[in-house]
Design an enzyme around this catalytic site. Sequence first.
Site, PDB file in Angstrom:
ATOM      1  N   ASP A 342      -3.138  -5.977  -2.006  1.00 43.84           N
ATOM      2  CA  ASP A 342      -1.859  -6.359  -1.400  1.00 43.84           C
ATOM      3  C   ASP A 342      -1.516  -5.488  -0.204  1.00 43.84           C
ATOM      4  O   ASP A 342      -0.923  -5.964   0.765  1.00 43.84           O
ATOM      5  CB  ASP A 342      -0.730  -6.352  -2.433  1.00 43.84           C
ATOM      6  CG  ASP A 342      -0.607  -5.052  -3.205  1.00 43.84           C
ATOM      7  OD1 ASP A 342      -1.442  -4.157  -3.007  1.00 43.84           O
ATOM      8  OD2 ASP A 342       0.332  -4.929  -4.011  1.00 43.84           O
ATOM      9  N   CYS A 343      -1.889  -4.215  -0.243  1.00 41.71           N
ATOM     10  CA  CYS A 343      -1.644  -3.335   0.913  1.00 41.71           C
ATOM     11  C   CYS A 343      -2.483  -3.770   2.109  1.00 41.71           C
ATOM     12  O   CYS A 343      -2.024  -3.716   3.256  1.00 41.71           O
ATOM     13  CB  CYS A 343      -1.956  -1.887   0.548  1.00 41.71           C
ATOM     14  SG  CYS A 343      -0.950  -1.254  -0.811  1.00 41.71           S
TER      15      CYS A 343
END
Length: 634
Positions: A342-343
């Site tokens: 997700d980062c």
Amino acid sequence: QQADGGWGTHIESPSTMFGAVICYLAARLLGAHKDEDWIKSGRDFIQKEGGAVMTSSWAKFWLCLVGCMDWKGHNSVPPEMWLLPNWFPFHPGRMWCHCRMVYLPMGYLYGSRFIYSQAETDPLIEELRNELYCEPYDSIEWDRTRHLVASMDNYSPIPTFMKFAQNCLSVYENWKIFRPFRDAIRKAGLDFCLEYMRAEDLQTNFIDIGPVNKALNMVSAFHSANNDINDPAVRSHMMRVPDYLWVAEDGMKMQGYNGSQCWDTSFAIQAVWECGLLDKFPILSAKVWAFLERTQILSTECSQSTPAYQYESCDSRDKFYRHVSKGGWPFSTSAHGWPISDCTGEGLKGVLALMDSPIVMDGVKRGILKDIEPRRLYDAVNVILTLQNEDGGWATYENNRGFGWYEELNPSEVFGDIMIDYSYVECSMASLTALADFHEKYPDHRTNEITFAIKRGAEFMKSIQRKDGSWYGSWACCFCYGCWFGIEGLIKSGESASSPAIQKCCQYLLSQQRANGGWGEDFTSCYDKDYAANGMQSYGDDGSGVVNTAWALMALSAAKCNDVEAVRKGVRYLMSRQLDCGDWPQEGIAGVFNRACGITYTAYRNVFPIWALGRCVATYGDNIDKDPCNKELE
């Protein structure tokens, strides 16, 4: 410290024996005297609950290290597990990275039976041995205490099979008949643990994946250097300790990570972009571009000159169970070295958003800002594509390597769902929306793979939607957060806003709106997996909170919810809560991990209200400025 004398596992937690024993031990080691009132209060709490034998295993481990508990009081953590063949059904390399990177140094220190070298002569240790227990230290039958744990710590009870396995390992550790075999393979296990920890230290510039394994890796390095505090590895570790320390208004804390810099920045710049303000704040936009450029993992000339880059080879990644890192974005800093799905997705979206800024692109063209070439974006896409799981979703750092039954071997007591890396709605949304945004700008790169990945991701997200229409948020508090990710991901993947999945989620959110127009949840939503009945009762505003309200509004406006009055009430609530200085107030904890521990995100209180207001205005236009009687809002 709580009114009952104990300490919680985090700052909003009620007292636990885990928190109380660790904090009491830390306070005494830092110089607090045993006769100070607050220390007496803490000691009374611990003894009332049965003494330190009732704390959870991670606290017991530290008691063993400092010499305040016999190693027989801790269940075995055999380092020779790492010598099992990789095909073995339960291999530690298959565990979730946070879990295995904690039990790696635990195995080394347990196998070495490390104890503070002056434990038998240090008067402080003698005092602690008397203070922490309800009976004389020397009279305790340690092996009988291995499975003891207070109910307040027993969030994830150790299953019967795991207790049986731990009892078998106790026999293995203590019966002389096994000693020749154990001694023969233990040294090889310890040697591999040291090699693996060394690789982790170099790949992360001695930051390590988190503070728990950071501290344990540091003690392991100290032990392997024959307790030489001036050993280069030990010194390198010591210099990175401040990365985890945070001085806040209420004192200094140890963080659960070395920060959330990249995560917060990626969200912030997307909020600025969606509000159409990139070029209104050109210095901000330029600085964020420069930050994201230098933070992309193993992608800059500087990062590729470090030892970490040498571990990116296929052989090294296979040996040390690492996924591909090059091109990903971290939760915190490039030096940390661990990319997350997700980062990486949010970082990539941040870069793509900034590419819409004429001022930023002019700065790149004139050489004022460093370019982020397409190949680097391709590397990020590669990280995301390779992280997609067989179920179509995305986990955190790696693909799911284990099986659900691994949780039957969870030895932690205080954390749930830590044994394997699961697919999450948050990671899946961030990944598939990044692929969708990338595909809009680079339609010819890996077209079929990207299209298929987005489709599979959307199907996964629909498959984990709860019957009531919500999504459970695993990394923040909680259902408002999960619903935003769920709706956003489906909309971006091409789902119609009128689809049953999205409409059902909208109805769920509308049903949770409070009388003051806001939404609110606290940590109990995560812990109980049920929407907090009283909202953000303790740390919000009449049960509502600005961050939860912003998430709900972002979800509803992404779905173009036709209940404009509900959205209008939410917008009014956010506007009414803004302070004179422009900030929104800091309220309760917004983040969480492993269902049982909170994370404070101080940037959320500003980033998400700005983002939500901008999106609502863009979606509803003039309608958002009028009350039901068609009057303009003040």
